[in-house]
Design an enzyme around this catalytic site. Structure first.
Site, mmCIF file in Angstrom:
data_model
loop_
_atom_site.group_PDB
_atom_site.id
_atom_site.type_symbol
_atom_site.label_atom_id
_atom_site.label_comp_id
_atom_site.label_asym_id
_atom_site.label_seq_id
_atom_site.Cartn_x
_atom_site.Cartn_y
_atom_site.Cartn_z
ATOM 1 N N ASP A 73 -30.958 47.356 -19.689
ATOM 2 C CA ASP A 73 -31.304 47.876 -21.148
ATOM 3 C C ASP A 73 -30.064 47.804 -22.113
ATOM 4 O O ASP A 73 -29.255 48.029 -22.111
ATOM 5 C CB ASP A 73 -31.730 49.361 -21.093
ATOM 6 C CG ASP A 73 -32.192 50.038 -22.594
ATOM 7 O OD1 ASP A 73 -33.102 49.633 -23.111
ATOM 8 O OD2 ASP A 73 -31.292 50.762 -22.987
ATOM 9 N N GLU B 3 -31.538 42.813 -21.831
ATOM 10 C CA GLU B 3 -31.974 42.990 -23.201
ATOM 11 C C GLU B 3 -30.922 42.985 -24.476
ATOM 12 O O GLU B 3 -29.979 43.655 -24.182
ATOM 13 C CB GLU B 3 -32.845 44.319 -23.233
ATOM 14 C CG GLU B 3 -33.689 44.501 -24.706
ATOM 15 C CD GLU B 3 -33.597 46.050 -25.221
ATOM 16 O OE1 GLU B 3 -34.211 46.276 -26.021
ATOM 17 O OE2 GLU B 3 -33.033 46.785 -24.576
ATOM 18 N N ASP C 269 -37.718 38.400 -31.027
ATOM 19 C CA ASP C 269 -37.773 37.830 -32.405
ATOM 20 C C ASP C 269 -39.526 37.208 -32.351
ATOM 21 O O ASP C 269 -40.099 37.081 -33.587
ATOM 22 C CB ASP C 269 -36.893 36.666 -32.282
ATOM 23 C CG ASP C 269 -35.820 37.007 -32.944
ATOM 24 O OD1 ASP C 269 -35.542 38.139 -33.466
ATOM 25 O OD2 ASP C 269 -34.619 36.148 -32.904
ATOM 26 N N PHE C 270 -39.877 36.858 -31.255
ATOM 27 C CA PHE C 270 -41.384 36.188 -31.044
ATOM 28 C C PHE C 270 -42.317 37.391 -31.527
ATOM 29 O O PHE C 270 -42.867 37.384 -32.230
ATOM 30 C CB PHE C 270 -41.738 35.601 -29.667
ATOM 31 C CG PHE C 270 -43.057 35.297 -29.668
ATOM 32 C CD1 PHE C 270 -43.421 34.028 -29.872
ATOM 33 C CD2 PHE C 270 -44.043 36.288 -28.975
ATOM 34 C CE1 PHE C 270 -44.758 33.671 -29.824
ATOM 35 C CE2 PHE C 270 -45.322 35.794 -28.869
ATOM 36 C CZ PHE C 270 -45.817 34.598 -29.219
ATOM 37 N N HIS D 173 -41.813 40.229 -33.168
ATOM 38 C CA HIS D 173 -41.471 40.604 -34.716
ATOM 39 C C HIS D 173 -42.003 39.613 -35.371
ATOM 40 O O HIS D 173 -42.578 39.805 -36.702
ATOM 41 C CB HIS D 173 -40.193 41.199 -35.175
ATOM 42 C CG HIS D 173 -39.764 42.326 -34.103
ATOM 43 N ND1 HIS D 173 -40.444 43.512 -34.280
ATOM 44 C CD2 HIS D 173 -38.909 42.632 -33.231
ATOM 45 C CE1 HIS D 173 -39.811 44.510 -33.548
ATOM 46 N NE2 HIS D 173 -38.868 43.899 -32.788
#
EC number: 3.2.1.141
Length: 621
Positions: free
Chosen positions: A279, A316, A342-343, A345
């Site tokens: 994380d 992540e 990014d994909f 969003h």
């Protein structure tokens, strides 16, 4: 797994050092207790007795600050704790089970007692990973490891190949997302026993499903974190908004690094997991010459030599970090894959422009084009600033390994950070989700679904936590509003209420949208076929967003044997003109397409999807 707890790695440390930490049952029926507590002049072990009077055992200190004690006739199930010179009693920082929560007694666990049935398990290759993220407590009505076993066949039928569990390290209270863990080695007692968790992993392997676990090493949770009373486990130079940062780079940091890297190995070794997702690795503060992120990959590389199945180490990062994916021998951090939000969003910016589910701003159209062309919008490293990378600079960047990126159209953060815990089909529409799912599942990146997504679950997924400390409870209520000021927080479910947890259970697939689930099954079957045909790779892909006509295009190969994916994404209420599509070949899958009256072309409508083989030509209708 064949390994020797006493064997040393080339660097002189035991890869399996976790086998000597905490309470370790011995062959003669005794248990050896070992803890690093260098700041304490003395330490006493207490064993719980049913008559209420604990048995006390003095512990022996070594020069390097470790305390040990061997207790005869001390079987698995025995409860114990440590009494400090102050008189305070604390659980073991390396406890394998906290059956009464983070503040109470620790329990001796025998990792050898469970009889595994996965000796033939060969794992899942990275290129075949199709992840299904789930929270054990919300995946079933019972919310247990054992109940989760009963839903695995459903996931196999859907077509996923791996489950990714939200964090399990013991956190305070009865309900929690898992990111407030303080007992890193103890599977959460609210879901069952450690052996129950082993049964879940075993059952998944018998069905061909890999099991990955989300782990949190950037901070300790703020309640029940007693490690700092034993020694310099916590950083005195770094902090996080969520809790104390581990001491990765300060004085006497080596035992802390060993403990936490050893925890990563522990989950693979003792629970037969197939990988970990680390994380918020960008929040893993470490100013030392060799960042601890590299130590995890080094440990995984050594661990891979002890097992035959492929292991997956996923990071992540809040932006694309190429150094995380570069191999260790090339000076990189050596991770197998990287979450690439990014994909997600960029898809959301197209469907709901003006609504932001991220602290970064995403632009409709242009950011989707960037993502389809190279896999990311923002880039940075653990040592460099994060920034938007314009398309013009792409030529100067090394090629992105798309197969090493994890894409999703929703995940726990995306849904849970919405005040009403709303899912994509509720925010946009079911048609929008179907279109986005086609783009996701027919892209070379590793796809990840969030539990219930495949049947358009109508239940929310709220952020929930169960702190008892009044100050923490108030901080949670106020912090949510500060962290996401773009949302309306009036009349929302408190994350501290039992209802926030209980309403987040996903329910049965039969209650959901059968057409949505069938659509996901078709897409996943097609993905497997294209992967088998050797087409679904970044080397074969030409991807772009056609801004003039508002559609995404993925083309694999060329000529008559090419595969194409056309997807229209736009805000609800906007009805762009239909596109006229001529196909010289075969249509494999379609959604919101209709044949022209002349029968010589197809019209691609709102949130339309067209997938096929051959040569495709697109013009305005």
């Amino acid at each position: 797994m064949s390994s020797d707890a006493t064997s040393a790695d080339p660097d002189g440390r035991s890869l399996f050092s976790h086998r000597r930490l905490g309470a370790v049952p011995q062959a003669d029926g005794s248990t050896c207790f070992r803890i690093w507590a260098p700041v304490l002049p003395a330490l006493q072990l207490e064993i719980f007795q049913t008559n209420g009077d604990p048995s006390n055992f003095p512990m022996t200190r070594t020069d390097d600050g470790f305390y040990t004690a061997v207790v005869p006739d001390c079987p698995a199930g025995t409860l114990y704790r440590y009494r400090l010179p102050s008189g305070d009693c604390r659980p073991d920082p390396a406890s394998r089970f906290q059956p009464q929560g983070v503040h109470a007694w620790s329990q001796v666990v025998d990792p050898q007692a469970y009889s595994w049935n996965d000796s033939d398990w060969q794992g899942v290759a990275k290129t075949d990973l199709i992840l299904y993220e789930l929270h054990v407590g919300c995946f079933t009505e019972e919310g247990t490891y054992l109940a989760a076993c009963d839903r695995l066949d459903e996931l196999v039928e859907l077509g996923v190949t791996a489950i990714e569990l939200m964090p399990l390290a013991q956190a305070p209270g009865q309900w929690n997302w898992g990111y407030d863990g303080v007992s890193l080695f103890a599977p959460n007692h609210a879901f069952g026993s450690p052996d129950d968790f082993r049964r879940l992993v075993d059952a998944a392997h018998q069905r061909g499903l890999a099991v990955l676990l989300d782990v949190v090493y950037n901070h300790f949770g703020p309640e029940g974190n007693y490690a700092g009373e034993f020694g310099p486990y916590l950083s005195d130079r770094h902090s996080t908004p969520w809790g104390s940062a581990p001491n990765f780079d300060g004085d006497a940091c080596e035992p802390v690094r060993d403990l936490i890297v050893g925890n990563a190995v522990y989950w693979i070794d003792e629970f037969h997991l197939d990988g970990l997702r680390l994380d918020a690795i960008h929040c893993m503060a470490d100013d030392s010459m060799s960042h601890v992120a590299t130590a995890f990959a080094q440990a995984f590389a050594r661990l891979q030599t002890h097992v035959s199945r492929p292991l997956h180490l996923i990071a992540e990062s809040n932006v694309y970090d190429p150094e995380l994916l570069h191999p260790l021998d090339g000076g990189g951090h050596g991770y197998d894959a990287l979450w690439a939000d990014d994909f997600l969003h960029s898809v959301f910016a197209l469907l709901c422009p003006g609504d932001h589910m991220s602290s970064r701003e995403y632009h409709p159209h242009t950011d989707m084009d960037l993502t389809l062309r190279r896999g990311f919008v923002f880039q940075g490293t653990l040592h460099e600033a994060r920034r938007r990378i314009p398309l013009a600079e792409t030529a100067d960047l090394p090629p992105t390994s798309l197969e090493s990126l994890v894409f999703a159209i929703q995940n726990h953060d995306f849904i849970g950070n919405h005040p009403q815990g709303r899912r994509l089909h509720q925010i946009a529409s079911a048609d929008a989700q179907q279109a986005a799912a086609a783009l996701l599942l027919l892209h070379p990146a590793i796809p990840m679904l969030f539990m219930g997504e495949e049947f358009a679950c109508e239940h929310p997924f709220f952020f929930f936590t169960d702190f008892q400390d009044p100050r923490l409870r108030e901080a949670v209520e106020q912090g949510r509003r500060r962290e996401h000021p773009q949302h309306d927080w009036t009349d929302v479910e408190s994350p501290l209420s039992p209802a926030a947890f209980e309403r987040s259970r996903i329910g049965s697939a039969a209650e959901g949208n059968a057409a949505m689930r069938a659509w996901y099954q078709q897409l996943l079957a097609l993905r497997r076929q294209w992967r088998s045909d050797g087409l679904l790779s970044g080397d074969q892909l030409s991807g772009e967003w056609n801004q003039e006509h508002d559609y995404a295009q993925l083309i694999y190969g060329s000529g008559a044997d090419a595969r194409f994916v056309l997807v229209r994404l736009h805000p609800a209420g906007e009805f762009p003109s239909r596109m006229r599509v001529t196909v010289e070949g075969q249509v494999l899958l379609q959604h919101h397409c209709e044949t022209t009256p002349e029968g010589d072309a197809l019209l691609l409508g709102d949130h339309g999807v067209l997938v096929g083989r051959g040569v495709v030509t697109v013009k305005p209708a």
